[in-house]
Scaffold this motif. Sequence first.
Motif, mmCIF file in Angstrom:
data_model
loop_
_atom_site.group_PDB
_atom_site.id
_atom_site.type_symbol
_atom_site.label_atom_id
_atom_site.label_comp_id
_atom_site.label_asym_id
_atom_site.label_seq_id
_atom_site.Cartn_x
_atom_site.Cartn_y
_atom_site.Cartn_z
ATOM 1 N N LYS A 1 0.761 -1.248 0.046
ATOM 2 C CA LYS A 1 -0.004 -0.147 0.039
ATOM 3 C C LYS A 1 0.746 1.298 -0.099
ATOM 4 O O LYS A 1 2.022 1.336 0.738
ATOM 5 C CB LYS A 1 -1.067 -0.082 1.179
ATOM 6 N N LEU A 2 0.587 2.233 -0.882
ATOM 7 C CA LEU A 2 1.345 3.516 -0.817
ATOM 8 C C LEU A 2 1.266 4.481 0.264
ATOM 9 O O LEU A 2 -0.212 4.831 0.355
ATOM 10 C CB LEU A 2 1.091 4.122 -2.167
ATOM 11 N N GLN A 3 2.080 4.805 0.795
ATOM 12 C CA GLN A 3 1.928 5.988 1.634
ATOM 13 C C GLN A 3 2.877 7.282 1.027
ATOM 14 O O GLN A 3 3.944 7.281 1.122
ATOM 15 C CB GLN A 3 2.841 5.456 3.232
ATOM 16 N N SER A 4 1.969 8.105 0.526
ATOM 17 C CA SER A 4 2.658 8.960 -0.468
ATOM 18 C C SER A 4 3.395 10.101 0.261
ATOM 19 O O SER A 4 2.961 10.342 1.276
ATOM 20 C CB SER A 4 1.532 9.768 -1.515
ATOM 21 N N ASP A 5 4.371 10.589 -0.332
ATOM 22 C CA ASP A 5 5.257 11.703 0.027
ATOM 23 C C ASP A 5 5.520 12.468 -0.832
ATOM 24 O O ASP A 5 4.814 12.617 -1.983
ATOM 25 C CB ASP A 5 6.465 11.187 0.956
ATOM 26 N N SER A 6 6.643 13.593 -0.774
ATOM 27 C CA SER A 6 6.892 14.541 -1.614
ATOM 28 C C SER A 6 7.475 14.056 -2.828
ATOM 29 O O SER A 6 7.418 14.707 -3.892
ATOM 30 C CB SER A 6 7.722 15.645 -1.073
ATOM 31 N N THR A 7 7.928 12.828 -2.905
ATOM 32 C CA THR A 7 8.671 12.186 -4.186
ATOM 33 C C THR A 7 7.872 11.071 -4.635
ATOM 34 O O THR A 7 8.491 10.594 -5.603
ATOM 35 C CB THR A 7 10.185 11.989 -3.708
ATOM 36 N N SER A 8 6.999 10.618 -4.105
ATOM 37 C CA SER A 8 6.375 9.340 -4.588
ATOM 38 C C SER A 8 5.453 9.358 -5.584
ATOM 39 O O SER A 8 5.221 8.327 -6.040
ATOM 40 C CB SER A 8 5.617 8.671 -3.363
ATOM 41 N N TRP A 9 5.139 10.627 -6.220
ATOM 42 C CA TRP A 9 4.447 10.835 -7.541
ATOM 43 C C TRP A 9 5.181 10.594 -8.798
ATOM 44 O O TRP A 9 4.654 10.147 -9.790
ATOM 45 C CB TRP A 9 3.812 12.150 -7.437
ATOM 46 N N GLU A 10 6.572 10.602 -8.568
ATOM 47 C CA GLU A 10 7.301 10.351 -9.991
ATOM 48 C C GLU A 10 7.421 8.828 -10.428
ATOM 49 O O GLU A 10 6.857 8.426 -11.459
ATOM 50 C CB GLU A 10 8.190 11.239 -10.014
ATOM 51 N N GLU A 11 8.410 8.209 -9.718
ATOM 52 C CA GLU A 11 8.972 7.018 -10.109
ATOM 53 C C GLU A 11 9.172 5.991 -9.221
ATOM 54 O O GLU A 11 9.518 6.534 -8.163
ATOM 55 C CB GLU A 11 10.102 7.607 -11.093
ATOM 56 N N HIS A 12 9.054 4.654 -9.541
ATOM 57 C CA HIS A 12 9.413 3.620 -8.361
ATOM 58 C C HIS A 12 9.887 2.526 -9.228
ATOM 59 O O HIS A 12 9.577 2.119 -10.089
ATOM 60 C CB HIS A 12 7.949 3.075 -7.775
ATOM 61 N N VAL A 13 10.683 1.863 -8.435
ATOM 62 C CA VAL A 13 11.405 0.695 -8.867
ATOM 63 C C VAL A 13 11.178 -0.695 -7.672
ATOM 64 O O VAL A 13 11.693 -0.454 -6.791
ATOM 65 C CB VAL A 13 12.836 0.672 -9.365
ATOM 66 N N PHE A 14 10.684 -1.713 -8.182
ATOM 67 C CA PHE A 14 10.690 -2.875 -7.442
ATOM 68 C C PHE A 14 11.556 -3.887 -7.674
ATOM 69 O O PHE A 14 11.698 -4.180 -8.884
ATOM 70 C CB PHE A 14 9.052 -3.219 -7.181
ATOM 71 N N GLU A 15 12.097 -4.297 -6.755
ATOM 72 C CA GLU A 15 13.348 -5.404 -7.277
ATOM 73 C C GLU A 15 12.505 -6.572 -6.608
ATOM 74 O O GLU A 15 12.385 -6.769 -5.264
ATOM 75 C CB GLU A 15 14.688 -5.358 -6.540
#
Length: 819
Positions: free
Chosen positions: A126-140
């Motif tokens: 589940k996403l807990q959004s912050d100031s930088t979470s809107w742009e890009e994510h990488v899951f390994e």
Amino acid sequence: MVPETGGELHFLQIGGTGEDADETDIFVDGNLPKGVDQLSEGSRHTSNPSSPGITGVDLLVDQPFTAEVLTSLVELTRFETLTPRFSATVPPCWVEVQQEQQQRRHPQHLHQQHHGDAAQHTRTWKLQSDSTSWEEHVFELVLPKACMVGHVDFKFVLNSNITSIPQIQVTLLKNKAPGLGKVNESAVDKQILFPLSPASHVEVERNGRTDLADLSEDMDVDESQEGPRLCQFLEEHKEDILCGPVWLASGLDLSGHAGMLTLTSPKLIKGMAGGKYRSFLVHIRSTNEKANEENSNGSGVRPVMRMQALKPQNSKSHSLASLLAKVTAGKEKPSTSKTSESGNSSKKPDNLRGCDLLQEVSVTIRRFKKTCIPKERVQRCAMLQFSEFHERLLNTLCKISDDGPVTEHAQSLVLDILCWLAGVHANGLCSFRDGKESLHTQTKKRLSSIVRVCFFEAGRSIAHKCARFLALCISNGKTDPSQLGFGGALLKALLDNLPYLPAAATGGSVFWYFVLLNYVKEEDLAGCSTVCASLLTAVSKQLQDRLTPLEALLQTRQLVVFLLGVASLQLFVQSNWTGPPVQIEPQDILPASVIGNFGEPQSLRATLLNSLVLDGESIYSLVSNPILLVLAKSILVSCRRKLHLLQMLPWWTMRCVHIQQQLLAERSPQLFIIIQGCIDEVLTNKAFFNSGDCRNLAIQFHLECGYALLYYYEYQKAKENFDRAQKMAKLSTTMTGALGKRTRFQEDYLAQLILDVQQEDGALHQTDLMLTPTPLENLPKNLELSDDTLLNSIKLADPKEQNVPDLCAEELAVILAIW
């Protein structure tokens, strides 16, 4: 291995990285080796020395399409869920949700046992959004061991307050160096250098040569270049992309707030060294958010873009190391997660943008099932690559084959293979040799034949699979600009074959025909409406010409007479077998002129009983209301030739004759001949037995035929009818044993004989045509034994051993018949 004087052993790698060394032995994403090229042309050479992956392998794609070969090809496309569960490294703004919580919120997950326990194979965050979470994510994602992965399921749930489709892309990449962002055992204050950090130029091996990695921060992409635009991160790892980028909107379900993406491609099927994978990267990115920020005019509200409004973007990107570095930072500072959590709670839903619109994501990895077929990886790649194989599949589907007549079972297997091929090509096309056509192009050329054969000459299951295959081809055409126009070509093929609609084999196939037609009608709505209206007009005219007023009157009269005979027979059975008693007198049925010919009621009853005597055999003298059976026999037996418009009349004739036979003292050969003729006449109605909606009625018919034949000592024919009923009911029964007690004072559990009943796939479901359960108040009461020694029922040591499924009346009757 090199020994050192200090007592240490150093293990050195010899050769390349491994995954690149295997690039030439599989014929995907490149030109075919010479040996494989010869194989595809039909010659049986073993292989080229430069292609060790296919040495001594007989490719299934080159063999004749027998049932055994097609079954083996279908087995190569089967998947199973990867267990035990993979491990994952995600950014700190993602909080993992336990599957037990998922099951409490969505109880229907508990019933999906065909995929196993979700806690063993699925991870949810589940996403807990912050100031930088809107742009890009990488899951390994790191698998417990390397295996052949078929596809990755990416499920997502969007924020419930969104009003339009978010612009989010999901990409699956292979991870050549698992564990990026992790530090080795070294000094605490030592600087951490990531392999792909933009702070230092790293030499990366690509295609056997060493280049200097260009880690530019600029995200501008020239629009004049062909192909999809990639962000800076994906551009730098272009060779590692397995699937995508895929728009999140393409996987939305009808709710508009949730969906699933199936990430697969020919490159994923090909695999790394040995065809297996150990680690993946899932890249999630929002597009064109900077343009949204400039257009917000300081209002603070970030509008959500639609896919059609995609514009070039100028935004800062991140390398793989910098993205995964957030994960390490999150582990070192757990308080950051709490801060972001509190910030998220105060953040208004209207201000969400980009990836913040994601509320929850789940990842499940599906791998290929292990088979006994040698060189599975080579066989699958040959299925994806060989254009001649695709052509033979389509010809077999259209019943054009040099291997003999094509059965419906072979068509079903071919459609399973085609659906898998179309699904794999959905997010990544396979490269072919010069002059060879793709599966999409070959299908487009044969659309007219496919529609005619699968929807008008085949049954419901073939039409269903064909509709799914063509829908996948439409999706492929949308993702590949060079394959546009498939929907229009399919609409033309559907409308061209519309005149064959009155001659369709089954109603189920017609249903899937119109489902597909409704899917593509927007290509030419006016033309589609015109053709359908013309067909309806022609059918209406034919029906009007056939159904004259006299025929309509005749049908109505026949139906009324038939229903009178059926009602009389049902009332007679109720009076003499089932109850409750029926209070009816002959004068209620017969006219007064007939009643006047008999002075006493006993003389009328004697006349009725004598009319039922056959072959000199006396009839049961205490029978109740014989007038009902005489009336039913006069309509259903004596006048059956005049009621020719009723298809099920022979069945009711057999029932009436069988009831009369049970009232006679001995078996009548005349009645047996009538029963045999009625059975044969009903069996000629193929539409009745092939219809899935009438399956319960077909079971009842075979059970009644079995009991009627058993009464005349036709044991073999009766057993055949009972076996057919069991096969239609899809029940399996086994006489087995279980430990239990029969008496109150029994101390040890002894073996007890029990009947194990199992329902197969496709069991009967409650329909309007099924028998209505008898109310409990009309059933005999269950009186307990109340014996001092014997128990009322057997007490088993493990009650689960006699877990009888919920069976309908037809299924219970089948069990009583065969046992």
